[in-house]
Design an enzyme around this catalytic site. Structure first.
Site, PDB file in Angstrom:
ATOM      1  N   ASP A 238     -20.593  16.355 -15.731  1.00 39.49           N
ATOM      2  CA  ASP A 238     -21.115  15.962 -17.034  1.00 39.49           C
ATOM      3  C   ASP A 238     -22.625  15.823 -16.877  1.00 39.49           C
ATOM      4  O   ASP A 238     -23.119  15.465 -15.806  1.00 39.49           O
ATOM      5  CB  ASP A 238     -20.491  14.635 -17.467  1.00 39.49           C
ATOM      6  CG  ASP A 238     -21.079  14.132 -18.766  1.00 39.49           C
ATOM      7  OD1 ASP A 238     -21.056  14.880 -19.755  1.00 39.49           O
ATOM      8  OD2 ASP A 238     -21.570  12.994 -18.775  1.00 39.49           O
TER       9      ASP A 238
ATOM     10  N   ASP B   9     -25.341  14.306 -19.398  1.00 40.30           N
ATOM     11  CA  ASP B   9     -25.984  13.074 -19.856  1.00 40.30           C
ATOM     12  C   ASP B   9     -25.306  11.841 -19.276  1.00 40.30           C
ATOM     13  O   ASP B   9     -24.118  11.629 -19.468  1.00 40.30           O
ATOM     14  CB  ASP B   9     -25.994  13.018 -21.385  1.00 40.30           C
ATOM     15  CG  ASP B   9     -26.817  14.153 -21.971  1.00 40.30           C
ATOM     16  OD1 ASP B   9     -27.990  14.281 -21.578  1.00 40.30           O
ATOM     17  OD2 ASP B   9     -26.283  14.914 -22.799  1.00 40.30           O
TER      18      ASP B   9
ATOM     19  N   GLY C 116     -21.986  18.130 -24.308  1.00 41.48           N
ATOM     20  CA  GLY C 116     -21.909  18.301 -25.748  1.00 41.48           C
ATOM     21  C   GLY C 116     -23.077  19.128 -26.253  1.00 41.48           C
ATOM     22  O   GLY C 116     -23.093  19.558 -27.401  1.00 41.48           O
TER      23      GLY C 116
END
Length: 99
Positions: A8, A10, A43
């Site tokens: 991931d 962030d 995202g």
């Protein structure tokens, strides 16, 4: 033997200043040298991950990135491999339902 590591971005790969620690860069470089696939997941859109991919050396067609919360998978060159998007019509229906 580890073949793939999905990260991931962030809050995991990136610190609070949106920077990658030097120690992290070293570990990722070592993994890439050993043939491990490093997959950035976010995202964010592809363009939002490109600077980090370049910084880490994730640039080949044999490296991958998962963007838009899993909606699109691309290779590091940007070629779309999988795409699972909803139509604008369904998006509007879902938005209205949520309101």
């Amino acid at each position: 033997m580890i073949k793939l590591v999905a990260l991931d971005t962030d809050g995991t790969l990136l610190n609070s200043q949106n920077k990658i620690l030097d120690s992290t860069k070293q570990v990722v470089k070592k993994a890439l040298e050993q043939g491990v696939k490093i997959v950035l997941c976010s995202g964010r859109p592809f363009a939002g991950l490109e600077p980090y991919m370049k910084e880490l050396g994730i640039t080949s067609t044999e490296q991958y990135v998962v963007t838009l919360n899993g909606a699109i998978t691309r290779n590091a060159q940007g070629k779309v491999l999988t795409q699972d998007l909803i139509s604008n019509k369904n998006y509007k229906k879902l938005t209205e339902f949520a309101r």
